[in-house]
Enzyme design. Sequence first.
Site, PDB file in Angstrom:
ATOM      1  CE  LYS A 198      -0.327  -0.188   5.019  1.00 11.00           C
ATOM      2  NZ  LYS A 198      -1.212  -0.294   6.184  1.00 11.00           N
ATOM      3  CE  LYS A 236      -2.603   6.628  -0.751  1.00  7.58           C
ATOM      4  NZ  LYS A 236      -3.469   6.751   0.419  1.00  7.58           N
TER       5      LYS A 236
END
Length: 627
Positions: free
Chosen positions: A370, A412
């Site tokens: 991530k 995101k």
Amino acid sequence: MFGLDWLVPLPRWQKRAVSIIVDFFSLIAIALIAVWLRLGNIDLPQQFALSILILPFLALPAFIKLGLYRAVVRYISHRFMFTVFTAVSLSFLIWSTAILMFDLDYPRSALIIAWLMAILYITGSRLVIRWFLLRRSGFKNESDSIVIFGASDAGRQLMNGLVGVAHKKVVAFIDDDKSLYEQKIGAIKVYRREDLEELIQRFKVKEILLASPGMSSKERQAVLTWLTPFPIKVSTLPSMEEIVDGKVSFSDIREVSIEDLLGRDTVPAREKLLSQCITDKTVMVTGGGGSIGSELCRQILKNKPKQLIVYELSEFALYNIEQELEDMTRNLSYSVDLIFFLGDVKNRKKLEEVIIQFSVNTIYHAAAYKHVPLVEHNISEGINNNSFGTMTVAEVAAELKVQNFVLVSTDKAVRPTNFMGASKRLAELSLQALQDEYSNTRFVMVRFGNVLGSSGSVIPLFKQQIANGGPVTVTHKEITRYFMTIPEAASLVIQAGSMGTGGDVFVLDMGEPVKIADLAEKLIKLSGLEVVDSEGHGDIEIQYTGLRPGEKLYEELLIGDNVDGTDHPRIMKAHEDYISYQELKSEFDQLHSDLKNHNYLAVSDKLSKLVSGFKHSSGIVDYIQEK
């Protein structure tokens, strides 16, 4: 000082013995002085001797029984004074009774004089010793002045808890209750908010402690906003429920957390949604050692699954969560089978073996890379793990008819400017496509923003930088992010995973976005420090380092405007376009080939076609370039 230094290193039992011996002779002296004061003559008749000598033999057992010698002198408080009054009064009552019963000679009025003198002596001697010990440790000379916000029971208990703590001295209370203004609590005066600036100047206040555990998050945020301009450190007290339950003590006063600054009130979880896919089922968590994965495991365990399978690539992370979950099962007396697998989510064969052998009912897929800059430098690993890994786990789950599959996604993935975000949107597309092909498995995706305290989170970094004296580094003055606590995020993931019919993309309500620069400034100021200004005055500098590869100024939660509410106030449902399973498989094959050859420009072009809004503008910075 007073030749008492030799007492300090003595064992506790020896100090008690010294106290008893000194009190023995002091009580005799008190009884003598009381007669002298009563008769005004130092030549006392010998018949008073027996009455005087029996006093310590009657008083000391009462002192011992009532715990007068168990108190730690350094930390005595008003409760000790009550013990002194009770012990002295009881012992003198016994002494007076003995004198009367056995018709001993002793002036009756001298009994009252001796009683008053004994109370004064016992109290005064302890306070002198306490003063000596505190002065010896530097308490008086170097104490920091503290203001307590909140004059309720919590504030009063906090004041008592700080008595005797070296270098800490409570000088004032502040409370919003107008009826308490100008009142005194244990000799400490209560002031209004408007008086804080004057208090800081008068007492050179270094710290304010928030002792209002009943405040809501919004109220606490408002208080912190009010305190931000003042050059003092702000700390807070745990809730009174925690203190009463014995989970923490007043020594556990903590720094203000980012949760306090955000002012976000959590919504009570819905038990039915929490238990629906978990209770009495075999549950598997991939990436179970990570920030979100480990919290999912904790909350899943509390909902009593039949079996909990933790699947994790990192040996260290798996070891840590194994120890924690096993402790939880022992402490809570849960009869849950815990199984821990070291494994890669791209290993199809192992996944099949695990799911078949344990008849898995629900999978929470939290395994992912991530960290945006790291994935920018390791594109192949990022996409292989986040996209292909998710497709592998989901395909195996569908083929083996696992009932529920919940993907932990990210904001995101919405109009991404980096490969990490694009890889997570590909993961979502995989589940949406698979849902059309397999009806026996219910695929759900849950999308949310940053979580506080996760690995790579900016908040622990800021706190460490402040502790090191700065500078605090922020990538851009205008960069904003959504924030949520890890426990709340995990709870909402579980609840959202129980909703929908399949192929659903759920979006968590993250509240208002927060400017990272403002966050850094507040953390500095609430630590009692000043931000370095344009003229170089201040303690901690904020440095702007520039956006990192693939980083956005702001994040979004929705690709389009097509969103519906749900029965849960913090969970929304998005409607996103996707492509068919066969088409996606074909694109994945080509993408895999380009990644194998490190042809990242072709990868970027392919992602632009597959991922809506993908715009990679920072250039290819992978450490390995095209062959």
